[in-house]
Design a protein around this motif. Sequence first.
Motif, PDB file in Angstrom:
ATOM      1  N   ASN A 101       0.884  -1.106   0.004  1.00  0.00           N
ATOM      2  CA  ASN A 101       0.129  -0.015  -0.155  1.00  0.00           C
ATOM      3  C   ASN A 101       0.978   1.197  -0.055  1.00  0.00           C
ATOM      4  OD1 ASN A 101      -2.635  -1.129   0.101  1.00  0.00           O
ATOM      5  ND2 ASN A 101      -2.809  -1.173   2.205  1.00  0.00           N
ATOM      6  N   LEU A 121      -3.775  -4.326  -4.095  1.00  0.00           N
ATOM      7  CA  LEU A 121      -4.670  -5.279  -3.942  1.00  0.00           C
ATOM      8  C   LEU A 121      -5.773  -4.503  -3.276  1.00  0.00           C
ATOM      9  CD1 LEU A 121      -4.511  -8.477  -3.833  1.00  0.00           C
ATOM     10  CD2 LEU A 121      -3.706  -8.115  -1.291  1.00  0.00           C
ATOM     11  N   GLU A 122      -7.008  -4.922  -3.708  1.00  0.00           N
ATOM     12  CA  GLU A 122      -8.337  -4.283  -3.383  1.00  0.00           C
ATOM     13  C   GLU A 122      -9.083  -5.256  -2.294  1.00  0.00           C
ATOM     14  OE1 GLU A 122      -9.722  -3.185  -6.944  1.00  0.00           O
ATOM     15  OE2 GLU A 122      -8.569  -1.237  -6.984  1.00  0.00           O
ATOM     16  N   TYR A 123      -8.398  -6.527  -2.173  1.00  0.00           N
ATOM     17  CA  TYR A 123      -9.101  -7.429  -1.261  1.00  0.00           C
ATOM     18  C   TYR A 123      -9.122  -6.923   0.067  1.00  0.00           C
ATOM     19  CZ  TYR A 123      -9.386 -10.955  -5.137  1.00  0.00           C
ATOM     20  OH  TYR A 123      -9.451 -11.369  -6.273  1.00  0.00           O
ATOM     21  N   GLY A 124     -10.028  -7.473   0.936  1.00  0.00           N
ATOM     22  CA  GLY A 124      -9.979  -7.214   2.489  1.00  0.00           C
ATOM     23  C   GLY A 124      -9.277  -8.525   2.926  1.00  0.00           C
ATOM     24  N   LYS A 181      -5.160   3.928  -5.188  1.00  0.00           N
ATOM     25  CA  LYS A 181      -5.190   3.096  -3.985  1.00  0.00           C
ATOM     26  C   LYS A 181      -4.757   4.031  -2.949  1.00  0.00           C
ATOM     27  CE  LYS A 181      -5.971  -0.585  -1.695  1.00  0.00           C
ATOM     28  NZ  LYS A 181      -5.006  -1.608  -1.365  1.00  0.00           N
ATOM     29  N   ASN A 185      -6.496   4.267   0.698  1.00  0.00           N
ATOM     30  CA  ASN A 185      -5.614   4.056   2.122  1.00  0.00           C
ATOM     31  C   ASN A 185      -5.694   5.307   2.787  1.00  0.00           C
ATOM     32  OD1 ASN A 185      -4.183   1.665   0.090  1.00  0.00           O
ATOM     33  ND2 ASN A 185      -5.223   1.096   1.999  1.00  0.00           N
ATOM     34  N   ILE A 188      -9.104   5.674   4.281  1.00  0.00           N
ATOM     35  CA  ILE A 188      -9.670   4.537   5.144  1.00  0.00           C
ATOM     36  C   ILE A 188      -9.079   4.320   6.268  1.00  0.00           C
ATOM     37  CG2 ILE A 188     -10.459   2.267   5.022  1.00  0.00           C
ATOM     38  CD1 ILE A 188     -11.087   2.558   1.872  1.00  0.00           C
ATOM     39  N   ASN A 189      -7.394   3.827   6.032  1.00  0.00           N
ATOM     40  CA  ASN A 189      -6.584   3.169   7.072  1.00  0.00           C
ATOM     41  C   ASN A 189      -6.571   4.105   8.329  1.00  0.00           C
ATOM     42  OD1 ASN A 189      -6.532   1.510   4.837  1.00  0.00           O
ATOM     43  ND2 ASN A 189      -4.407   1.022   5.224  1.00  0.00           N
ATOM     44  N   ASN A 199     -14.108  -1.011   7.780  1.00  0.00           N
ATOM     45  CA  ASN A 199     -14.349  -0.156   6.531  1.00  0.00           C
ATOM     46  C   ASN A 199     -15.607   0.420   6.409  1.00  0.00           C
ATOM     47  OD1 ASN A 199     -11.550  -0.857   6.640  1.00  0.00           O
ATOM     48  ND2 ASN A 199     -11.572  -1.820   4.691  1.00  0.00           N
ATOM     49  N   VAL A 238     -14.384   0.892  -2.491  1.00  0.00           N
ATOM     50  CA  VAL A 238     -13.510   0.238  -1.881  1.00  0.00           C
ATOM     51  C   VAL A 238     -14.125  -0.172  -0.454  1.00  0.00           C
ATOM     52  CG1 VAL A 238     -11.188  -0.059  -0.763  1.00  0.00           C
ATOM     53  CG2 VAL A 238     -11.519   0.716  -3.091  1.00  0.00           C
ATOM     54  N   THR A 242     -15.339  -3.758   0.870  1.00  0.00           N
ATOM     55  CA  THR A 242     -14.539  -4.472   2.279  1.00  0.00           C
ATOM     56  C   THR A 242     -15.047  -4.087   3.589  1.00  0.00           C
ATOM     57  OG1 THR A 242     -12.940  -2.696   2.266  1.00  0.00           O
ATOM     58  CG2 THR A 242     -12.025  -4.384   0.932  1.00  0.00           C
ATOM     59  N   ASN A 245     -14.219  -5.570   6.641  1.00  0.00           N
ATOM     60  CA  ASN A 245     -12.713  -5.706   6.534  1.00  0.00           C
ATOM     61  C   ASN A 245     -12.375  -4.785   7.923  1.00  0.00           C
ATOM     62  OD1 ASN A 245     -10.195  -7.438   6.192  1.00  0.00           O
ATOM     63  ND2 ASN A 245      -9.298  -5.217   5.465  1.00  0.00           N
ATOM     64  N   GLU A 246     -11.207  -5.344   8.662  1.00  0.00           N
ATOM     65  CA  GLU A 246     -10.505  -4.345   9.597  1.00  0.00           C
ATOM     66  C   GLU A 246      -9.383  -3.866   8.701  1.00  0.00           C
ATOM     67  OE1 GLU A 246     -10.019  -6.910  12.901  1.00  0.00           O
ATOM     68  OE2 GLU A 246     -11.936  -6.388  13.722  1.00  0.00           O
ATOM     69  N   SER A 247      -9.067  -2.803   8.342  1.00  0.00           N
ATOM     70  CA  SER A 247      -7.929  -2.268   7.613  1.00  0.00           C
ATOM     71  C   SER A 247      -6.537  -2.746   8.349  1.00  0.00           C
ATOM     72  CB  SER A 247      -7.899  -0.759   7.523  1.00  0.00           C
ATOM     73  OG  SER A 247      -7.199  -0.072   8.612  1.00  0.00           O
ATOM     74  N   SER A 248      -5.810  -2.978   7.276  1.00  0.00           N
ATOM     75  CA  SER A 248      -4.379  -3.433   7.612  1.00  0.00           C
ATOM     76  C   SER A 248      -3.749  -2.533   8.684  1.00  0.00           C
ATOM     77  CB  SER A 248      -3.277  -3.355   6.629  1.00  0.00           C
ATOM     78  OG  SER A 248      -3.281  -2.607   5.888  1.00  0.00           O
TER      79      SER A 248
HETATM   80  C1  LIG Z   1      -8.258  -2.181   0.799  1.00  0.00           C
HETATM   81  C2  LIG Z   1      -8.017  -2.100   2.100  1.00  0.00           C
HETATM   82  C3  LIG Z   1      -8.585  -0.764   2.412  1.00  0.00           C
HETATM   83  C4  LIG Z   1      -8.670  -3.168   2.856  1.00  0.00           C
HETATM   84  O1  LIG Z   1      -8.851  -3.160   4.342  1.00  0.00           O
HETATM   85  C5  LIG Z   1      -6.681  -2.031   2.409  1.00  0.00           C
HETATM   86  O2  LIG Z   1      -5.856  -1.900   1.540  1.00  0.00           O
HETATM   87  C6  LIG Z   1      -5.793  -2.261   3.737  1.00  0.00           C
HETATM   88  O3  LIG Z   1      -6.558  -2.680   4.700  1.00  0.00           O
HETATM   89  O4  LIG Z   1      -4.773  -2.059   3.764  1.00  0.00           O
END
Ligand SMILES: CC(C)(CO)C(=O)C(=O)O
Length: 295
Positions: A101, A121-124, A181, A185, A188-189, A199, A238, A242, A245-248
């Motif tokens: 990222n 990568l756009e997967y969670g 991306k 990020n 979101i992150n 997210n 995004v 996701t 998902n909990e972001s990275s």
């Molecule tokens: C795609 C997303 C936002 C998924 O959570 C991501 O890139 C991350 O968590 O770092």
Amino acid sequence: MNIAVIGAGAVGLFLAASFKRPGQDVVLVTKRAEQAALLADRGIGVTGKIKAEKNVQTQVGIGTKRFDLIVCAVKSYDVASIVAIGQSLAHDETRWLFVQNGMGHLKEIADLTGKVAVGVLEYGLFKEGDTVVEVRGLGSLKIAPFKRMTEQDITVIGDAADGQVLHIQTFPDHNPILEEKLIANACINPLTAITGERNGAFIKQQGYMAAMKSVFDEAVAVLGRNNDEALWHYVVAVCKKTANNESSMLVDYQQGRKLELDAILGYLIHLGEKKQIDTPRLLLLYQLLNRGETK
Ligand SMILES: CC(C)(CO)C(=O)C(=O)O
Ligand SMILES: NC(=O)C1=CN([C@@H]2O[C@H](COP(=O)(O)OP(=O)(O)OC[C@H]3O[C@@H](n4cnc5c(N)ncnc54)[C@H](OP(=O)(O)O)[C@@H]3O)[C@@H](O)[C@H]2O)C=CC1
């Protein structure tokens, strides 16, 4: 084709499983011997929105074997150390793929002498222990050439993945996909890390959405992409894909691990300084999240 995936975190486990196909050797390079042993014993489990079980070879650290494709799935702050030693894994025609990222790692990979592609990568993805990755959000892996890569090299990487596990899209130019991306990020992150929310909260709750939009406005101004409606829709998409998902960055924050602040917020703040564009919100997020690990 023999493939090495360096880094057995959420992304490395998922990509190693994705590239493992009949007739294709995949070696997952771990940092810890315990993890390598567990993976050798149990294989990789992919759960959640995609299900797969794959056996791959494992290796602790950089060995002597050379690979046709090397996928680097470590955090952006570890890329420099991989570039420093990784050349011993490569031959003249080795293709490298970096999937970090942010855009902070680009200056490090510019030093590699081989063929280099970058991906977003756009997967969670969520790592559940040393051998299992849960897919919490579906998307694509977008890849594009960075240096010395031909269109055909990019196609070879795209064709190498198991389409049942990973969807790959190829692009001619890396800058637009990395910028998009990066913006997602940056929006979101940090906010998910501060609030502890998944997210999806940022598209469900109006207050969060407004906060995210104000971060977005500052980030796009730095990249000179103001009034880019499509880019805002991309960020929202995004979040939606996701949502669970909990972001990275949230995961790393909760686990007390180093954050990718410099690759995401730091990159934009620094660019803003160069262009004399104020970034008060990005700076605030950076300061709130910086626990002393970054300058
Ligand atoms: C795609 C997303 C936002 C998924 O959570 C991501 O890139 C991350 O968590 O770092
Ligand atoms: N998780 C997600 O949903 C997404 C993540 N990304 C991006 O992908 C990249 C990887 O993220 P993620 O997988 O979540 O991160 P993780 O922290 O889960 O994984 C990174 C892995 O790299 C390993 N590592 C570090 N240095 C070395 C080394 N020298 N040799 C071998 N292994 C090493 C770490 O080992 P150890 O743990 O033992 O230190 C860790 O297992 C990041 O840039 C992230 O922002 C992008 C999209 C989605």
